[in-house]
Design a protein around this motif. Sequence first.
Motif, PDB file in Angstrom:
ATOM      1  N   TYR A   1      -4.917  -3.561   5.502  1.00 54.97           N
ATOM      2  CA  TYR A   1      -3.562  -4.081   5.714  1.00 54.97           C
ATOM      3  C   TYR A   1      -3.535  -5.144   6.796  1.00 54.97           C
ATOM      4  O   TYR A   1      -4.463  -5.288   7.605  1.00 54.97           O
ATOM      5  CB  TYR A   1      -2.620  -2.929   6.077  1.00 54.97           C
ATOM      6  CG  TYR A   1      -2.636  -2.564   7.550  1.00 54.97           C
ATOM      7  CD1 TYR A   1      -1.632  -3.027   8.393  1.00 54.97           C
ATOM      8  CD2 TYR A   1      -3.650  -1.771   8.085  1.00 54.97           C
ATOM      9  CE1 TYR A   1      -1.640  -2.700   9.733  1.00 54.97           C
ATOM     10  CE2 TYR A   1      -3.666  -1.446   9.418  1.00 54.97           C
ATOM     11  CZ  TYR A   1      -2.660  -1.914  10.252  1.00 54.97           C
ATOM     12  OH  TYR A   1      -2.676  -1.606  11.584  1.00 54.97           O
TER      13      TYR A   1
ATOM     14  N   ILE B   1      -6.428   2.182   3.519  1.00 57.59           N
ATOM     15  CA  ILE B   1      -5.298   1.292   3.812  1.00 57.59           C
ATOM     16  C   ILE B   1      -5.472   0.650   5.178  1.00 57.59           C
ATOM     17  O   ILE B   1      -5.233  -0.557   5.358  1.00 57.59           O
ATOM     18  CB  ILE B   1      -3.968   2.077   3.741  1.00 57.59           C
ATOM     19  CG1 ILE B   1      -3.699   2.535   2.305  1.00 57.59           C
ATOM     20  CG2 ILE B   1      -2.796   1.232   4.262  1.00 57.59           C
ATOM     21  CD1 ILE B   1      -2.497   3.454   2.174  1.00 57.59           C
TER      22      ILE B   1
ATOM     23  N   TYR C   1       0.861  -1.190   0.000  1.00 53.88           N
ATOM     24  CA  TYR C   1       0.000   0.000   0.000  1.00 53.88           C
ATOM     25  C   TYR C   1       0.895   1.238   0.000  1.00 53.88           C
ATOM     26  O   TYR C   1       1.956   1.258   0.630  1.00 53.88           O
ATOM     27  CB  TYR C   1      -0.905   0.022   1.228  1.00 53.88           C
ATOM     28  CG  TYR C   1      -1.831  -1.178   1.306  1.00 53.88           C
ATOM     29  CD1 TYR C   1      -2.967  -1.268   0.507  1.00 53.88           C
ATOM     30  CD2 TYR C   1      -1.549  -2.217   2.175  1.00 53.88           C
ATOM     31  CE1 TYR C   1      -3.806  -2.366   0.582  1.00 53.88           C
ATOM     32  CE2 TYR C   1      -2.387  -3.331   2.257  1.00 53.88           C
ATOM     33  CZ  TYR C   1      -3.510  -3.403   1.453  1.00 53.88           C
ATOM     34  OH  TYR C   1      -4.334  -4.498   1.513  1.00 53.88           O
TER      35      TYR C   1
END
Length: 785
Positions: A407, A403, A377
């Motif tokens: 993640y 994000i 990312y």
Amino acid sequence: METRVLKTLEFDKIRELVAAHCTSSVGRSHMEKLVPVSDFAEVLRLLEETDEGLAILRVRGNVPMGGIKDIRPHAKRAQMGGLLSAYELMETSNTIRASRILRHFIEGVVVDEDIKIPHFIVKKDAIPVLTGLEHEINSAIDDNGHVVDSASGALRSIRSGLRMQEARVRERLESYTRGPNAAKMLSDTIVTIRNDRFVIPVKSEYRSHYAGVIHDMSSSGQTVFIEPDAVVQANNEIRNLKLKEQEEIDKILLELSAKVQEVAHDLFVLIDILSEIDVVLAKAKYGTVNKYTKPEVNNNGYIRLSQAWHPLLPVEEAVANNIEFGKDITTIVITGPNTGGKTVTLKTVGLSVLMAQAGLPIPALDGSEIAVFDSVYADIGDEQSIEQSLSTFSSRMVNIIDILKKYDDQSLIILDELGSGTDPQEGAALAISILDEVHGRGARVLATTHYPELKAYGYNRPGIANASVEFDIDTLSPTYRLLIGVPGRSNAFEISKRLGLSDRIIDRAKTFTGTDRGEVESMIASLEDSRVQSEKDAEKTHAVLLETERLKRELEERLTEFEKTESALKEKAKERARKIVEDAKRESEAVISDLRALQLNAGTNVKEHELIEARKRLENAAPDREKKKAIQAKEGPRPLAVGDEVKVLSYGQKGTLLDKVSAKEWIVQIGILKMKLDESGLQYIKPEKEKQTYISTSVRGRDSHVKLELDLRGERYEDALIRTEKYLDDAILSNYHQVSIIHGKGTGVLRQAVQKYLKNHSRVKTYRFGESSEGGHGVTVVELK
């Protein structure tokens, strides 16, 4: 990997650069689908394939990939029962031929070169073999895409009749061009074609003199093209024959299209494999041209880049850096002023990871290591833009929030100027909180910021390190060198002072910065001083190491020189001793000769055996080097080699070793027989020339040691002819009637030279190639007169 991330880190530009090295359109089309993969085993396979491509290019220079066309539309239309044109069939044939050449090339690399290319072998074995279709198309269509006469018997007959009919029409019309009024009434005395009909060009004012059909008129109107009535029927016949010709051509093309339809699936597979190989070779060429290297890979999040640089920057301008994190340190925060190279560092790491996971070499030195991440990312903004507004902060925060939702601990997160675009205190607080969040869940993080609050962020948090991009105060410019462990300084006061700002104003400004900020700046300055001192110490240590290595090399050279001198002196002493002994022997011979003369002439009482014993003692005093060498040669058994004469213990016969087929097995020729025997049943026989202690001047007989074969493989052209001439002389002296000369197949140069020499030799009766059991075209059997 998300498409937006690939674009943010500029992977799409890397893909375009690699695609430029593709040979075929199908390879470039396949390259558009190239994306990083997250499966560890797949990344290993992709990198190994590229490494094999590098090995092939290193030993062969290039790979034959010409002639490959995108024939998938042709195969698709054939699958649907469509008729392929002659040109489309020719492209299909050429592509099959290209695959055949590539398959043979890979086989040749495996046989001829000492390299292992298992992935290329798998691809080679998967290429469908369609040689039959290639030959059928080539027998009907030439390289220009025209159907040849031999495509069918009917087509040959039609075209033969067509040519005869056209010749008759031309002959009839040429009689008009040779007539008495031709020069006056015709625009040109030639036969031409209009609307697929043979015509003659007639001046407009004489059109009434030629009865027939007008097919065309010149743009000026001064010439009309007339088909005389006398050739109308003949032209009609030509027209009919051309229609029959086209029908036969369509029939041939339809039959070939049906054959393409039968293997259409194989053609799709063939194109896929060829495009994959083209892509792999393009990766290898891209890496070779730019001097990139294959990284080691791991799946534990560890990254170590040795002298890595940004692949989209010119090599002469890019600054290489060592970057390592992912084990004890999992988060790096790079601080410092803008335009210092922070963003370039982030993209260098991100691109290196994406390139490795796509099977590409990376812009770093050998020994670099890359982790395989499930996802990457990135949030990188344009910090060079003046449009730092609320909307900018909002858009970037939306990306960061996205994000944070996706993640995990197998992710690499790259954040540029985290928290920028809003109030500095609030932005710094958000940046610290976000970093704590992603670091706490085990992700690998690279972040940049210019907030002073984050300069001390890594000092009280385990697993987090500060870093900065070096700034040269003397030149007022960044050096772009990454310094891990040292946070960046703003340098605003130093820069202003060097630019001429008053000390009074600078001192007053310092009073507004606060005690904490001053302490942090002092700490950073102290760290930088320590780093500079460490670098100086490292340089001194390196200089001492270089001097030590130089002294070591010098001592080794002196020792080698000493050993050479010692050996030369010993040899000189031995030679001198030998000369002294030889002088003594000559002197003793003279003395003995005098004694004998005295005995004969004066009757001196000297006994003969006393003279012989004295002479023997003198001879024994001389160093017999040849005798010592012979004794040393007997100390151990001599290993067998090709060409040796041996005794076959089981048969009690002599034979000659032709070839070693395994560790303990040999091909042995006994007379005219060739047998495969175990080495334990063979005993080496010294050649006569090694057994004799004198030089024989007698003529060779049948029992002399001349082999029935002469092996010239590996010989140079001139040396081979000299050896052949000597061998034939020896064979003739040995009364041999037939011998064999082994020259191998190879390029055929050595074979042609030997046979040309045999052709002109006066004692050669005939010669021929060996039978399959005798070595085939790699051997020439010679019958002597």
